[in-house]
Design a protein around this motif. Structure first.
Motif, short mmCIF file in Angstrom:
data_model
loop_
_atom_site.label_atom_id
_atom_site.label_comp_id
_atom_site.label_asym_id
_atom_site.label_seq_id
_atom_site.Cartn_x
_atom_site.Cartn_y
_atom_site.Cartn_z
N GLY A 45 0.81 -1.21 0.00
CA GLY A 45 0.00 0.00 0.00
C GLY A 45 0.84 1.26 0.00
O GLY A 45 0.38 2.32 -0.44
N SER A 46 2.09 1.17 0.47
CA SER A 46 2.98 2.33 0.42
C SER A 46 3.48 2.53 -1.00
O SER A 46 3.66 3.68 -1.45
N LEU A 47 3.69 1.44 -1.75
CA LEU A 47 4.07 1.58 -3.16
C LEU A 47 2.95 2.24 -3.95
O LEU A 47 3.15 3.24 -4.64
N ASN A 48 1.76 1.66 -3.83
CA ASN A 48 0.61 2.20 -4.56
C ASN A 48 0.26 3.60 -4.08
O ASN A 48 -0.09 4.47 -4.87
N GLY A 49 0.33 3.81 -2.77
CA GLY A 49 -0.02 5.10 -2.20
C GLY A 49 0.92 6.21 -2.64
O GLY A 49 0.48 7.32 -2.96
N HIS A 67 2.02 -0.40 -15.01
CA HIS A 67 3.20 -0.97 -14.37
C HIS A 67 2.89 -2.32 -13.72
O HIS A 67 3.65 -3.27 -13.85
N TRP A 68 1.76 -2.39 -13.03
CA TRP A 68 1.38 -3.64 -12.39
C TRP A 68 1.20 -4.76 -13.41
O TRP A 68 1.56 -5.91 -13.16
N ARG A 69 0.67 -4.43 -14.55
CA ARG A 69 0.41 -5.45 -15.57
C ARG A 69 1.69 -6.04 -16.15
O ARG A 69 1.67 -7.13 -16.73
N THR A 70 2.80 -5.32 -16.02
CA THR A 70 4.07 -5.83 -16.53
C THR A 70 4.96 -6.40 -15.43
O THR A 70 6.07 -6.87 -15.70
N THR A 71 4.48 -6.35 -14.19
CA THR A 71 5.26 -6.87 -13.06
C THR A 71 5.10 -8.39 -12.97
O THR A 71 4.00 -8.91 -13.05
N THR A 72 6.20 -9.08 -12.79
CA THR A 72 6.17 -10.53 -12.62
C THR A 72 6.99 -10.90 -11.39
O THR A 72 7.75 -10.08 -10.86
N VAL A 105 10.19 -0.47 -7.28
CA VAL A 105 9.70 0.73 -6.60
C VAL A 105 10.19 1.98 -7.31
O VAL A 105 9.45 2.96 -7.47
N THR A 106 11.44 1.97 -7.76
CA THR A 106 12.00 3.11 -8.47
C THR A 106 11.18 3.42 -9.72
O THR A 106 10.87 4.58 -10.03
N GLU A 107 10.79 2.36 -10.44
CA GLU A 107 9.98 2.56 -11.64
C GLU A 107 8.59 3.07 -11.30
O GLU A 107 8.03 3.93 -12.01
N ILE A 108 8.00 2.56 -10.24
CA ILE A 108 6.67 3.01 -9.82
C ILE A 108 6.69 4.49 -9.43
O ILE A 108 5.79 5.26 -9.78
#
Length: 329
Positions: A45-49, A67-72, A105-108
């Motif tokens: 939630g801290s990443l998304n927040g 970004h989430w759709r490309t995360t594995t 996290v850097t990319e987010i």
């Protein structure tokens, strides 16, 4: 960015890969033009927040969704040749290094480097290993604070900030509603991921007992904070739907989770808007909508809060003097 007492907060819980639900929730909130005064996050939630606080718009949420759709699992939890059971008992701080998580996290975060760079005030919680307490970050460098908040024990190593070691904030405050209350918020939108990760209640190994105890502790805090809302504070617990049966490192169902969080929250917000409008009409028109609002005047606060935590359909809980009867330990 200076933080003043605010009216509305978004509280984003921990939940690992189920954080994709929060992305769908954020899209529904953005489409409904619901924008908070402060964003509070724990773990995923801290990443998304943080990402949302940087760009609290529909376009910003869609970027986060992309970004989430490309995360594995391979990008943030690289595969190991060592069997998981061996990984858990071998020497070392964690199963994985934090390199993959740091890159993710850097990319987010994009170009946001400090809390002060963000459009909205943002805070996240991490657990101080040595003092066994929660520590709140709200200023200075953003990346280390978010990494600390998301440093899941055993999976990632502790993060050192200012000479102190920190691990996942979910250890002490997985759904930090109380922080929103402390900041003077009167409306709190709770973006949690449901009673996620509940271990099998049948204890066959010592590890089963430890995992079950950890799960109970985290969810008990959530229920307690809901039960102890002060007068004049309203918690809007967004619906999560049924949790899919996936491992903590499985990101294959991200699109489905985003869609689930979006559709359920959009419908919930629409019904909430209708209910708000109906409250201004004669009382005989309110009956069909009463299931949406939990005021608990005739029920004990412990029961109401627990149902909100364990439920999947969402709820609106108001803190009112005497509304819940006796307090909760």
């Amino acid at each position: 960015m200076a933080l003043r007492r605010k009216r509305t907060a978004f509280v984003l819980s921990g939940g690992g890969n189920l954080g994709a639900l929060q992305v769908g929730m954020l899209r529904a909130l953005a489409e409904a033009d619901v924008v908070p005064d402060v964003v509070i996050g724990c773990s995923v939630g801290s990443l998304n927040g943080a990402a949302y606080a940087g760009a609290p718009t529909l376009a910003g949420v869609r970027r986060l969704e992309d970004h989430w759709r490309t995360t594995t699992s391979f990008t943030i939890m690289p595969a190991s040749r060592i069997p998981p059971a061996v990984n858990l008992v071998r020497k070392g701080e964690s199963i994985h290094s934090s390199d993959g998580l740091r890159q993710n996290v850097t990319e987010i975060l994009g170009g946001y480097r400090t809390f002060e760079d963000l459009t909205l005030p943002f805070q996240c919680v991490a657990t101080d290993v040595d003092s066994a307490t929660g520590t709140w970050f709200s200023e200075g460098e953003l990346l280390p604070a978010v990494l600390a908040s998301a440093a899941l024990p055993a999976v990632y190593p502790p993060v050192t900030i200012g000479g102190r070691r920190f691990i996942d904030g979910g250890v002490v405050d997985n759904v930090p509603i109380g922080r929103a209350v402390e900041l003077g918020c009167s409306t709190i939108y709770v973006l949690h991921v449901g009673p996620h990760g509940r271990p099998d209640v049948e204890i066959r190994r010592p590890l089963d007992a430890a995992l079950l105890a950890y799960w109970i502790a985290r969810n008990h805090r959530f229920a307690r904070d809901l039960a102890n809302l002060p007068a004049g504070v309203e918690a809007v617990v967004l619906p999560t739907g049924v949790r899919p049966d996936i491992r903590y490192d499985d990101f294959s169902q991200t699109p489905e989770l985003v869609a689930q969080g979006y559709s359920l929250t959009a419908a919930f917000l629409a019904e909430r808007a209708v209910a708000a409008s109906a409250r201004r009409r004669p009382a005989d028109r309110l009956e069909p909508l009463q299931r949406l609002v939990v005021n608990a005047r005739t029920r004990r606060r412990r029961q109401v809060a627990q149902e909100a935590v364990e439920g999947t359909a969402g709820a609106v809980i108001t803190g009112e003097d005497g509304a819940f009867g006796d307090g909760v330990d």
